[in-house]
Scaffold this active site. Structure first.
Site, PDB file in Angstrom:
ATOM      1  N   GLU A  86     -36.190 -19.510  79.671  1.00  0.00           N
ATOM      2  CA  GLU A  86     -36.834 -20.670  80.028  1.00  0.00           C
ATOM      3  C   GLU A  86     -37.206 -21.024  81.430  1.00  0.00           C
ATOM      4  OE1 GLU A  86     -38.721 -23.032  77.292  1.00  0.00           O
ATOM      5  OE2 GLU A  86     -39.987 -21.997  76.348  1.00  0.00           O
ATOM      6  N   GLU A 107     -41.053 -15.746  71.491  1.00  0.00           N
ATOM      7  CA  GLU A 107     -41.006 -16.917  70.917  1.00  0.00           C
ATOM      8  C   GLU A 107     -42.475 -17.115  71.053  1.00  0.00           C
ATOM      9  OE1 GLU A 107     -39.371 -20.952  72.712  1.00  0.00           O
ATOM     10  OE2 GLU A 107     -37.618 -20.055  73.271  1.00  0.00           O
TER      11      GLU A 107
HETATM   12  C1  BG6 Z   1     -38.999 -23.766  74.379  1.00  0.00           C
HETATM   13  C2  BG6 Z   1     -37.990 -23.650  73.629  1.00  0.00           C
HETATM   14  O1  BG6 Z   1     -39.658 -24.114  74.758  1.00  0.00           O
HETATM   15  O2  BG6 Z   1     -40.269 -23.922  72.942  1.00  0.00           O
HETATM   16  C3  BG6 Z   1     -37.265 -23.812  72.930  1.00  0.00           C
HETATM   17  O3  BG6 Z   1     -37.306 -22.101  74.244  1.00  0.00           O
HETATM   18  C4  BG6 Z   1     -37.900 -24.766  72.089  1.00  0.00           C
HETATM   19  O4  BG6 Z   1     -35.431 -23.937  72.775  1.00  0.00           O
HETATM   20  C5  BG6 Z   1     -39.128 -24.288  72.016  1.00  0.00           C
HETATM   21  O5  BG6 Z   1     -37.908 -25.048  70.711  1.00  0.00           O
HETATM   22  C6  BG6 Z   1     -40.468 -25.506  70.690  1.00  0.00           C
HETATM   23  O6  BG6 Z   1     -40.704 -26.723  71.538  1.00  0.00           O
HETATM   24  P1  BG6 Z   1     -40.625 -27.425  71.024  1.00  0.00           P
HETATM   25  O7  BG6 Z   1     -40.470 -29.321  71.796  1.00  0.00           O
HETATM   26  O8  BG6 Z   1     -41.511 -27.874  69.854  1.00  0.00           O
HETATM   27  O9  BG6 Z   1     -38.713 -28.011  69.528  1.00  0.00           O
END
Ligand code: BG6
Length: 475
Positions: A183, A374
């Site tokens: 990211e 993701e």
């Molecule tokens: C992304 C990241 O922004 O979102 C992860 O690459 C992160 O590291 C994921 O865990 C979800 O965000 P959060 O804040 O719910 O953990």
């Protein structure tokens, strides 16, 4: 149910994790501190992230969730066996930089850190799970902040390359898909997390953020060059946090606001994929008094070493209008509510169609293979009296998103794979909580680090295995 396979035979299906959010063992076997290791849980976390200067040393009165996380460091065999049971064909992990170079600037790597990942890769091979590796996932060694000021210093390019070269030489025969920075665009809204930047006393933050971005982009291009030289056939991707912005209305000014807001993210894809700075940045830099140090050599390296594929995280879409546009992705970003979509318990808009939209937009713009690395729903899970966890909300979220992914493939998008975020519960990157859970596997650990660490399958565990086995026919 679609009854027919929606995804191609060689489609990579699995999950995605980051070292600091699940490994624990923060000081084991020679590991140094990374920036995450000084990010506390609880109310002080946001204070720390906004003003890191006074938080760069570990304090006894604060709890740091990365220190123990879910202790994958000692449970990796059990956890990978469970991923194998779900028939994952891919697992995205990050190498935790400070395990390999504890302070970041050593001449030689820490052998014990390298051995840990040898063992992880051995275990993945047992279950025929292909590793997908992020070189830097919010884990810059803290030493590089204290001694060099983080990514605002050109010297970090060389430290990063030494680290990347170590990984390519050691693991190149086992890893085909790499990504340089998780990211990378999040540096605009989270300069400490994504750029290891301490900007408390910096008057022109935008200048600092884009200079650091430039060094990361050059580091990424140089790593791409090195990877191609050392490991023929391996592929380097950039990785964007992609949340497309919709215009609130058809008012032309709102359309321009959405266009500009999307460019905050697309800038990073544009440089990575096209190899040069887009002209729309000239005006932005001028209006914000940004003058970047960019050498001819930098321009050449960027031009000659573009990425092989575009990977991205997708959780939500945003909506904006001409009155709410912000300069940086999340600085003073006031979300405009979209009346057509619901939100998660953490206020994240839930928009499956936005994923189809994003896939089409990115593919049209770059014409390179895409990889969704993701996607998922962070939610509170309850254990029923019979021990079951019925996370239908997570199944519905993922089901609806995968249906839209299949639509995008029908639209003609070339997609390498799909890895859900946090297939086993991990520490939240944003809030430091354990109880914001994404997993198919529940981990008995709470926000304060209590719990037995027992792993327990949720209802979604079998559901995801069936999705993978049927290549989407059960959706
Ligand atoms: C992304 C990241 O922004 O979102 C992860 O690459 C992160 O590291 C994921 O865990 C979800 O965000 P959060 O804040 O719910 O953990």
């Amino acid at each position: 149910m679609s009854q027919e396979a929606l995804f191609p035979k060689n489609f990579l299906f699995g999950g995605a994790l980051a070292g600091n959010q699940y490994e624990g063992g923060f000081d084991k076997d020679g590991k140094g501190l990374s920036i995450v290791d000084v990010e506390p849980a609880g109310p002080e976390r946001s204070q720390m992230l906004a003003h890191p200067k006074n938080y760069l040393n570990i304090r006894d009165d604060l709890y740091y969730p990365s220190h123990k996380a879910i202790e994958f460091y000692d449970h990796y065999k059990e956890d990978i066996r469970l991923f194998g049971e779900m028939h994952f064909s891919a697992l995205r992990i990050s190498v935790n930089w400070a395990r390999i170079f504890p302070n970041g600037d050593e001449e030689t790597p820490n052998e014990a850190g390298l051995e840990f990942y040898d063992q992880v890769f051995d275990e993945l091979e047992k279950y025929q799970i292909e590793p997908v590796v992020t070189i830097s996932h919010y884990e810059t060694p803290l030493g590089l902040v204290k001694k060099y000021g983080g990514w605002n210093n050109r010297k970090l390019i060389d430290f990063y390359l030494r680290y990347a070269e170590t990984l390519f030489k050691r693991y190149g025969s086992r890893v085909k898909y790499w990504m340089s920075f998780n990211e990378i665009n999040c540096i605009t809204g989270s300069p400490f997390i994504a750029g290891a930047l301490v900007l408390d006393d910096v008057p022109n933050k935008i200048q600092a953020i884009y200079q650091a971005s430039h060094y990361e982009l050059v580091a990424s291009a140089k790593a791409t060059k090195l990877l191609h030289k050392l490991v023929p056939g391996a592929q380097m991707g950039c990785m964007l946090a992609f949340s497309p912005f919709y215009a609130k209305t058809c008012r032309p000014e709102d359309q321009i606001a959405a266009l500009q807001q999307n460019r905050v993210t697309l800038f990073y894809g544009d440089v990575h994929s096209r190899g040069y700075y887009p002209t729309y940045m000239n005006r932005f830099f001028k209006e914000n008094n940004v003058e970047l140090e960019i050498t001819d050599e930098d321009r050449k390296v960027l031009k000659e070493n573009t990425v092989d594929y575009i990977s991205f995280s997708y959780y939500m879409s945003h909506t904006t209008d001409a009155d709410h546009k912000s300069k940086l992705a999340s600085e003073a970003f006031e979300p405009v509510k979209n009346p057509y979509i619901e939100e998660s318990d953490w206020g994240w808009p839930i928009d499956p169609v936005g994923l189809r939209y994003s896939l089409n937009l990115l593919y049209e713009r770059y014409q390179k293979p895409l990889f969704i690395v993701e996607n998922g729903l962070g939610a509170r899970d309850d254990i029923e009296s019979d021990g079951s966890i019925n996370d239908d909300y997570r199944i519905n979220y993922l089901n609806d998103h995968l249906v839209q992914v299949a639509e995008a493939i029908k639209d003609g998008v070339d997609l390498i794979g799909y890895t859900t975020w946090g297939p086993i519960d991990v520490v939240s990157a944003g809030t430091g909580e354990m109880e914001k859970r994404y997993g198919f596997i529940y981990v008995d650990r709470d926000n304060k680090g209590n719990g037995t660490l027992e792993r327990r399958k949720k209802k979604s565990f079998d559901w995801y295995r069936d999705v993978i086995d049927s290549k989407g026919a059960v959706l």
